[in-house]
Design an enzyme around this catalytic site. Structure first.
Site, PDB file in Angstrom:
ATOM      1  N   THR A  40      31.963  39.556  36.070  1.00  0.00           N
ATOM      2  CA  THR A  40      32.632  38.289  36.369  1.00  0.00           C
ATOM      3  C   THR A  40      31.667  37.253  36.933  1.00  0.00           C
ATOM      4  OG1 THR A  40      33.258  39.268  38.490  1.00  0.00           O
ATOM      5  CG2 THR A  40      34.925  39.276  36.766  1.00  0.00           C
ATOM      6  N   ASP A 178      24.100  40.318  42.355  1.00  0.00           N
ATOM      7  CA  ASP A 178      23.216  41.338  42.909  1.00  0.00           C
ATOM      8  C   ASP A 178      22.262  40.768  43.947  1.00  0.00           C
ATOM      9  OD1 ASP A 178      24.473  43.035  41.169  1.00  0.00           O
ATOM     10  OD2 ASP A 178      22.801  43.169  39.763  1.00  0.00           O
TER      11      ASP A 178
END
Length: 391
Positions: A40, A178
């Site tokens: 997403t 991340d």
């Protein structure tokens, strides 16, 4: 002394062995697992990662001659020597060194006064396990350079620079999740992140107090995001957004999903990608609501539903991940799903603490029976984001 402090001391000592001088400092950035919200982030959506105690540690010292020297305890070969003025994307054939070199390039491209440096790395983040070892390496480098040059950049800016390094220099079109997790997470919390504007909220996630555990099941199947499959799915999501007349799939409300799917009836591949992204954003919002209300057990079915969506609509699972999820749920887990980019890597399992040993045994038995390499299984305990260490 904690494991991380021991790691800092070992990394600093190794730096001195490699370069013949003491480092100016040591910095750590964690790997991460994403509780919910997969793929997403490059659709401007919602994600919910948490930092692991596994870290990449960088020992560093500045240089004044424009030379960048990189060395990793976990990589074959010796010192990689580059000149900062010669760094140009895309990096080809550079291997692991492309990630820290890309960070130096991105910071210099942003007009920051980054010179040469000597860097040595150690890491406990498993490679290729979907736990974002690349972002840990990038963010540890960015924070070290930020400190060495006294820049004081906000954490979200370090994350953006690290993402740009991976996108433009390494050539992987990853989203921002991340790097933001590595830079910004806090211990004992999951990070609810809106990847559109980077607003974030730390949601308490102390499972031990609730009698729960979150297990990471590293299938040992090594994924490789640079192989084109990730880029293919990102391009498909972008085609879907264009076809629906929105900036990003984040802009399709969950309540309007049936109409969106009808509009994409002629393109079943893109239709399935869109269905995953819209429903996954909804699952993130539901997960946050349950955690805010003190209902952590209620997120189990959302994890399992997310795995089915990633398996069937996004088509990025693999037999080992499916076996991990199915076995864990059959053995009594509250829910399970793959985490990370897909095609291998790790699964997450939410389980009652007293059931964790039985679920772990069932997983080892199932993998052995199927002839797979034994999985590595460990608890995910939310740790801190990137920080400077005292060696």
């Amino acid at each position: 002394m904690t494991d991380t402090e021991h790691g800092a001391a070992r990394t600093a000592a190794a730096f001195q062995q490699v370069y013949g001088a003491e480092p100016a400092g040591t910095w750590a950035a964690p790997g991460r697992v994403n509780l919910i919200g997969e793929h997403t982030d490059y659709n401007d959506g919602f994600v919910m990662p948490l930092a692991l105690p596994h870290t990449t540690i960088a020992a560093a010292a500045p240089r004044t001659d424009g030379v960048l020297r990189l060395h990793s305890a976990g990589a074959p070969g010796g010192i990689v020597t580059l000149r900062t003025d010669d760094l140009r994307p895309p990096a080809t054939g550079a291997g692991w060194a492309a990630y820290p070199a890309g960070v130096v390039w991105a910071m210099r491209e942003a007009g920051l006064p980054i010179g040469g440096a000597d860097l040595h790395y150690t890491s406990t983040v498993p490679l290729g396990a979907g736990l974002s070892s690349s972002a840990a390496l990038e963010v540890a480098t960015a924070l070290a350079l930020d400190d060495l040059h006294g820049l004081g950049l906000p954490r979200e800016e370090l994350a953006r620079l690290a993402q740009r390094a991976e996108n433009a220099y390494v050539g992987v079109p990853c989203g921002i999740m991340d790097q933001t997790a590595a830079a910004c997470c806090t211990a004992g919390h999951a990070l609810f992140l809106d990847t559109r504007d980077l607003t974030r909220r730390h949601v308490p996630f102390e499972l031990a107090a609730e009698g729960l555990r979150l297990l990471v099941v590293d299938t040992r199947v090594r994924h490789q995001l640079g192989d084109g499959a990730y880029a293919e799915r990102r391009a498909g999501c972008e085609r879907g957004a264009r076809a629906l007349g929105v900036h990003a799939l984040r802009d399709i409300p969950y309540e309007h999903l049936p109409e969106a799917l009808d509009a994409l009836a002629g393109d079943p591949v893109v239709r399935a990608l869109v269905r995953h992204i819209v429903t996954e954003n909804h699952r993130v919002e539901q997960t946050v609501a349950h955690l805010d209300a003190g209902r952590p057990r209620a997120i189990g079915p959302l994890l399992t539903a997310g795995h089915a969506s990633l398996r069937d609509d996004f088509k990025i699972s693999c037999p080992e991940l499916d076996l991990a999820v199915d076995t864990a749920n059959a053995a009594g887990a509250l829910g399970a799903r793959m985490t990370g980019g897909g095609f291998g890597g790790s699964a997450l399992v939410l389980v009652e603490a007293d059931a964790a040993p039985a679920v772990t045994r069932a997983l080892h038995t199932a993998f052995a029976t199927a002839g797979h390499t034994a999985p590595r299984i460990f608890p995910a305990v939310p740790g801190p984001g990137a920080h400077r260490l005292e060696a």
